[in-house]
Motif scaffolding. Structure first.
Motif, PDB file in Angstrom:
ATOM      1  N   LYS A  28     -24.079 -63.075  88.293  1.00  0.00           N
ATOM      2  CA  LYS A  28     -24.210 -61.948  87.371  1.00  0.00           C
ATOM      3  C   LYS A  28     -23.535 -60.708  87.930  1.00  0.00           C
ATOM      4  O   LYS A  28     -22.837 -59.981  87.205  1.00  0.00           O
ATOM      5  CB  LYS A  28     -25.687 -61.674  87.079  1.00  0.00           C
ATOM      6  N   ILE A  29     -23.743 -60.446  89.213  1.00  0.00           N
ATOM      7  CA  ILE A  29     -23.098 -59.285  89.837  1.00  0.00           C
ATOM      8  C   ILE A  29     -21.582 -59.394  89.729  1.00  0.00           C
ATOM      9  O   ILE A  29     -20.895 -58.421  89.382  1.00  0.00           O
ATOM     10  CB  ILE A  29     -23.536 -59.160  91.311  1.00  0.00           C
ATOM     11  N   ARG A  30     -21.060 -60.573  90.002  1.00  0.00           N
ATOM     12  CA  ARG A  30     -19.611 -60.776  89.932  1.00  0.00           C
ATOM     13  C   ARG A  30     -19.086 -60.495  88.530  1.00  0.00           C
ATOM     14  O   ARG A  30     -18.072 -59.798  88.355  1.00  0.00           O
ATOM     15  CB  ARG A  30     -19.263 -62.205  90.348  1.00  0.00           C
ATOM     16  N   ILE A  31     -19.772 -61.013  87.528  1.00  0.00           N
ATOM     17  CA  ILE A  31     -19.306 -60.827  86.149  1.00  0.00           C
ATOM     18  C   ILE A  31     -19.436 -59.372  85.721  1.00  0.00           C
ATOM     19  O   ILE A  31     -18.544 -58.828  85.059  1.00  0.00           O
ATOM     20  CB  ILE A  31     -20.075 -61.759  85.205  1.00  0.00           C
ATOM     21  N   LEU A  32     -20.537 -58.717  86.104  1.00  0.00           N
ATOM     22  CA  LEU A  32     -20.683 -57.302  85.770  1.00  0.00           C
ATOM     23  C   LEU A  32     -19.543 -56.489  86.369  1.00  0.00           C
ATOM     24  O   LEU A  32     -18.947 -55.631  85.690  1.00  0.00           O
ATOM     25  CB  LEU A  32     -22.030 -56.767  86.261  1.00  0.00           C
ATOM     26  N   GLU A  33     -19.217 -56.758  87.626  1.00  0.00           N
ATOM     27  CA  GLU A  33     -18.138 -56.006  88.272  1.00  0.00           C
ATOM     28  C   GLU A  33     -16.789 -56.327  87.648  1.00  0.00           C
ATOM     29  O   GLU A  33     -15.946 -55.429  87.500  1.00  0.00           O
ATOM     30  CB  GLU A  33     -18.154 -56.293  89.764  1.00  0.00           C
TER      31      GLU A  33
END
Length: 299
Positions: free
Chosen positions: A267-272
């Motif tokens: 999720k962090i990767r996609i948000l960034e």
């Protein structure tokens, strides 16, 4: 301007005679001189009585017809909470905030299908959420009012505790909130991150948004992709559960890692990738927001 509530919101408390209903209704009435906004309570066994001068009715529909109530807050035990939501939906209230934790998933599946089949216009916040607070206007639910201050930062979160943490940090930064909204962490709930981002994007009183998510599900990912394509206002994020082991229930019924995009790291990767900076430590949400706003010349 504000989201979800306004000066015309009139509140019905479902479960007003229980300990939680009494305690939090009193706290909500005391906030922002809002005593006259809480117009009715509902308890079929105590209809005709009063609680602190608030009339109690047998049904939500009767309360709405007699007082003009157009929103409700639910403090009903888990076994009866889904029925309380359906009663509010049948009464065609504008907004229903369900605080109750522990509602069976199958009960909420029934609620979701019922609202979908009826094409209900009622907005459901929760269940298992702390509610919402628009500083200086109205508090619906259990959020601690003392940490809020009027401002232009929207907050949307699955976690109640992290909602309070973000609000406190925003206040400490000298900013303030346009609204703080807890959507709840259950796997089947009402309003999602994406719904609140849309509202904050359209709200002229909001300049930026803090979005807080958790492991489990794909709601944050869908919201991030929508924000990438539609948001003109900066969004910063935080995802809880980065150290959670796969396949283990982690408190919230919805916070279960299965595979794919529901892990914290993914999720962090996609948000960034969608242009949303993400704090890796919950203590850094406020400072990250402040740095983003300074880079954009917004503070």
């Amino acid at each position: 301007m504000s989201i979800l509530v306004n000066e015309n919101t009139r509140v019905i408390t479902q479960g007003i005679t229980g300990h939680a209903g009494q305690f939090h209704t009193r706290a909500c009435r005391a906030y922002a001189n809002a005593a006259d906004r809480f117009v009715a309570g509902v308890n079929p066994r105590k209809a005709g009585q009063q609680m602190d001068g608030i009339p109690i009715f047998a049904t939500v529909r009767e309360a709405k017809e007699q007082t003009g109530g157009n929103a409700s807050v639910i403090y009903v035990p888990p076994a009866f909470a889904a029925g309380a939501i359906l009663e509010a939906v049948d009464a065609e209230l504008d907004l229903v905030v369900c605080i109750t934790e522990g509602i069976p998933v199958l009960d909420m599946l029934r609620v979701r299908n019922y609202m979908k089949d009826r094409k209900s216009h009622t907005l459901l916040l929760g269940p298992n959420c702390p509610g919402l607070l628009v500083p200086g206007l109205l508090k619906l639910g259990i959020m601690p009012a003392s940490i809020h201050r009027p401002g232009r930062i929207g907050v949307v979160s699955r976690s109640g505790t992290l909602t309070y943490e973000a609000v406190d940090q925003i206040t400490a930064c000298g900013l303030g909130q346009s609204a703080a909204v807890g959507i709840g962490g259950d796997p089947i709930n009402g309003l999602k991150h994406i719904d609140l981002l849309r509202m904050f994007e359209e709200d002229p009183g909001t300049d930026a948004v803090v979005m807080i998510g958790e492991i489990g599900g794909s709601d944050e990912v869908e919201a991030a992709r929508w924000a990438r394509d539609n948001m003109t206002k900066p969004v910063v994020g935080f995802i809880a559960g980065i150290t959670a082991p796969a396949g283990r229930r982690m408190g919230h019924a919805g916070a279960i890692i299965a595979s794919g995009v529901d892990t914290a790291e993914s999720k962090i990767r996609i948000l960034e990738e969608c242009g949303i900076p993400v704090a890796r430590n919950p203590a850094e949400m406020g400072s990250l927001l402040l740095s983003v706003l300074k880079k954009k010349g917004m503070c």
